[in-house]
Design a protein around this motif. Sequence first.
Motif, PDB file in Angstrom:
ATOM      1  N   GLU A  49       0.897  -1.202  -0.008  1.00  0.00           N
ATOM      2  CA  GLU A  49      -0.097   0.281   0.027  1.00  0.00           C
ATOM      3  C   GLU A  49       0.857   1.252   0.111  1.00  0.00           C
ATOM      4  OE1 GLU A  49      -3.715   1.961   2.241  1.00  0.00           O
ATOM      5  OE2 GLU A  49      -2.767   0.215   3.151  1.00  0.00           O
ATOM      6  N   ARG A  50       1.912   1.390   0.725  1.00  0.00           N
ATOM      7  CA  ARG A  50       2.835   2.477   0.790  1.00  0.00           C
ATOM      8  C   ARG A  50       3.582   2.722  -0.732  1.00  0.00           C
ATOM      9  NH1 ARG A  50       7.338   1.592   4.565  1.00  0.00           N
ATOM     10  NH2 ARG A  50       7.662   4.003   4.008  1.00  0.00           N
ATOM     11  N   VAL A  51       3.901   1.644  -1.230  1.00  0.00           N
ATOM     12  CA  VAL A  51       4.601   1.769  -2.606  1.00  0.00           C
ATOM     13  C   VAL A  51       3.220   2.345  -3.549  1.00  0.00           C
ATOM     14  CG1 VAL A  51       5.554   0.802  -4.364  1.00  0.00           C
ATOM     15  CG2 VAL A  51       6.315  -0.195  -2.381  1.00  0.00           C
ATOM     16  N   ALA A  52       2.105   1.833  -3.426  1.00  0.00           N
ATOM     17  CA  ALA A  52       1.226   2.474  -4.480  1.00  0.00           C
ATOM     18  C   ALA A  52       0.577   3.701  -3.999  1.00  0.00           C
ATOM     19  CB  ALA A  52       0.010   1.434  -4.028  1.00  0.00           C
ATOM     20  N   ARG A  53       0.727   4.155  -2.859  1.00  0.00           N
ATOM     21  CA  ARG A  53       0.411   5.586  -2.376  1.00  0.00           C
ATOM     22  C   ARG A  53       1.571   6.585  -2.741  1.00  0.00           C
ATOM     23  NH1 ARG A  53      -3.791   6.383   0.637  1.00  0.00           N
ATOM     24  NH2 ARG A  53      -5.055   4.710   1.441  1.00  0.00           N
ATOM     25  N   THR A  54       2.697   5.956  -2.671  1.00  0.00           N
ATOM     26  CA  THR A  54       3.845   7.193  -2.862  1.00  0.00           C
ATOM     27  C   THR A  54       4.455   7.203  -4.222  1.00  0.00           C
ATOM     28  OG1 THR A  54       5.370   5.537  -1.888  1.00  0.00           O
ATOM     29  CG2 THR A  54       4.449   7.088  -0.361  1.00  0.00           C
ATOM     30  N   SER A  55       4.690   5.770  -4.953  1.00  0.00           N
ATOM     31  CA  SER A  55       5.311   5.964  -6.136  1.00  0.00           C
ATOM     32  C   SER A  55       4.344   6.557  -7.134  1.00  0.00           C
ATOM     33  CB  SER A  55       5.875   4.697  -6.330  1.00  0.00           C
ATOM     34  OG  SER A  55       6.489   4.455  -7.821  1.00  0.00           O
ATOM     35  N   HIS A  56       5.157   7.350  -8.163  1.00  0.00           N
ATOM     36  CA  HIS A  56       4.302   7.648  -9.427  1.00  0.00           C
ATOM     37  C   HIS A  56       4.687   6.686 -10.508  1.00  0.00           C
ATOM     38  CE1 HIS A  56       4.421  11.155  -6.922  1.00  0.00           C
ATOM     39  NE2 HIS A  56       3.247  11.585  -7.575  1.00  0.00           N
ATOM     40  N   ARG A  57       5.400   5.455 -10.372  1.00  0.00           N
ATOM     41  CA  ARG A  57       5.524   4.733 -11.478  1.00  0.00           C
ATOM     42  C   ARG A  57       4.510   3.378 -11.462  1.00  0.00           C
ATOM     43  NH1 ARG A  57       7.694   8.548 -12.994  1.00  0.00           N
ATOM     44  NH2 ARG A  57       9.580   9.096 -13.006  1.00  0.00           N
ATOM     45  N   PRO A  58       4.258   2.964 -12.660  1.00  0.00           N
ATOM     46  CA  PRO A  58       3.623   1.884 -12.682  1.00  0.00           C
ATOM     47  C   PRO A  58       4.079   0.609 -11.680  1.00  0.00           C
ATOM     48  CG  PRO A  58       3.801   2.552 -14.790  1.00  0.00           C
ATOM     49  CD  PRO A  58       4.824   3.155 -13.874  1.00  0.00           C
ATOM     50  N   ILE A  59       3.191   0.013 -11.055  1.00  0.00           N
ATOM     51  CA  ILE A  59       3.645  -1.206 -10.218  1.00  0.00           C
ATOM     52  C   ILE A  59       2.672  -2.518 -10.441  1.00  0.00           C
ATOM     53  CG2 ILE A  59       3.628  -1.939  -7.655  1.00  0.00           C
ATOM     54  CD1 ILE A  59       3.064   1.062  -7.013  1.00  0.00           C
ATOM     55  N   LEU A  60       3.628  -3.557 -10.696  1.00  0.00           N
ATOM     56  CA  LEU A  60       3.138  -4.655 -10.940  1.00  0.00           C
ATOM     57  C   LEU A  60       3.042  -5.558  -9.997  1.00  0.00           C
ATOM     58  CD1 LEU A  60       2.111  -6.735 -13.235  1.00  0.00           C
ATOM     59  CD2 LEU A  60       4.391  -7.381 -13.674  1.00  0.00           C
ATOM     60  N   ILE A  61       2.141  -6.013  -9.299  1.00  0.00           N
ATOM     61  CA  ILE A  61       2.060  -6.922  -8.357  1.00  0.00           C
ATOM     62  C   ILE A  61       1.774  -8.583  -8.550  1.00  0.00           C
ATOM     63  CG2 ILE A  61       0.795  -7.279  -6.010  1.00  0.00           C
ATOM     64  CD1 ILE A  61      -0.209  -4.451  -6.022  1.00  0.00           C
ATOM     65  N   ASN A  62       2.745  -9.122  -8.205  1.00  0.00           N
ATOM     66  CA  ASN A  62       2.604 -10.528  -8.718  1.00  0.00           C
ATOM     67  C   ASN A  62       1.944 -11.371  -7.221  1.00  0.00           C
ATOM     68  OD1 ASN A  62       3.359 -12.764 -10.494  1.00  0.00           O
ATOM     69  ND2 ASN A  62       4.512 -13.312  -9.084  1.00  0.00           N
TER      70      ASN A  62
END
Length: 283
Positions: free
Chosen positions: A143-156
């Motif tokens: 959740e922290r990565v998703a809230r703070t990063s402005h880059r696409p995130i691929l969750i496996n």
Amino acid sequence: MTNIIACIDGSSLSEHVTTASVWAAKKMGSALILLHSLEKEAIKTDEDLSGSIGLGSREHLLDELVALDEKRAKLAFEHGKLVLENAKDFAQSAGAKQIALLQRHGDLVDNLLHLEDETRLIVVGRHGSNHTMDAHTIGSHIERVARTSHRPILINVGKFKTPRNFMIAYDGREAADNAITRIAQSPLLIGLPCHLVMVGEATLERRYKLDEAQQILEEEGFEVIASINPGKIYPTLTQYKEEHQIELMAMGAYGHSKLRQFFVGSNTSKMIIESDIPLLILR
């Protein structure tokens, strides 16, 4: 923005995160960085015993605790190096060409933010080394990565296999339009059939927005199946995914609509926890 960052921690998902990141690096023509973060929680002692140590033995035992911390830190560092080397060997066998290893002290999210300017995509596992493969949980950093990063995130979420199609959850608002644009301009999903799905009432305005988004994708070469489906967001998307055998889901995040609540609130956690396919999060 040139690199794919794979977050490797030695957990049961690390091999599958590596597989997913190699797939992404090959699709996007990017270099792959395997990142391992040495966080304080992973190397500190389990308990502060200084308050229960007697006066006569306090200094001796505190010295031993310090030495134990130093030993744990050294072992954690060596373990991290081994994890990265094993991941590199696996990535090379999977066909990755440009691979770099990066081991850093400190919080994973802080390290990702520091690397953000040269990052195209972040690949993470749904859970980390503190959870088992079948645990229906979300790792503490997701959740922290998703809230703070402005880059696409691929969750496996498990064993990764190359997707044969993907679905975009779309609501016609600014955040969703930004996600459409980013997907259209990226080589990551090109060549895969796209299911563009809206949830709610099929109004003329919604149909217009859906057609507009479909046209953007089709102009970039995507084969698009677009539909508006009545119902509540989470169960409707889940049902569509199952009926059409969707193998990857893409979703925008942090817009200003009911879908914002879906992506920020409990529905997001529920989707990540229960999903059996990878999720691509875009801001």
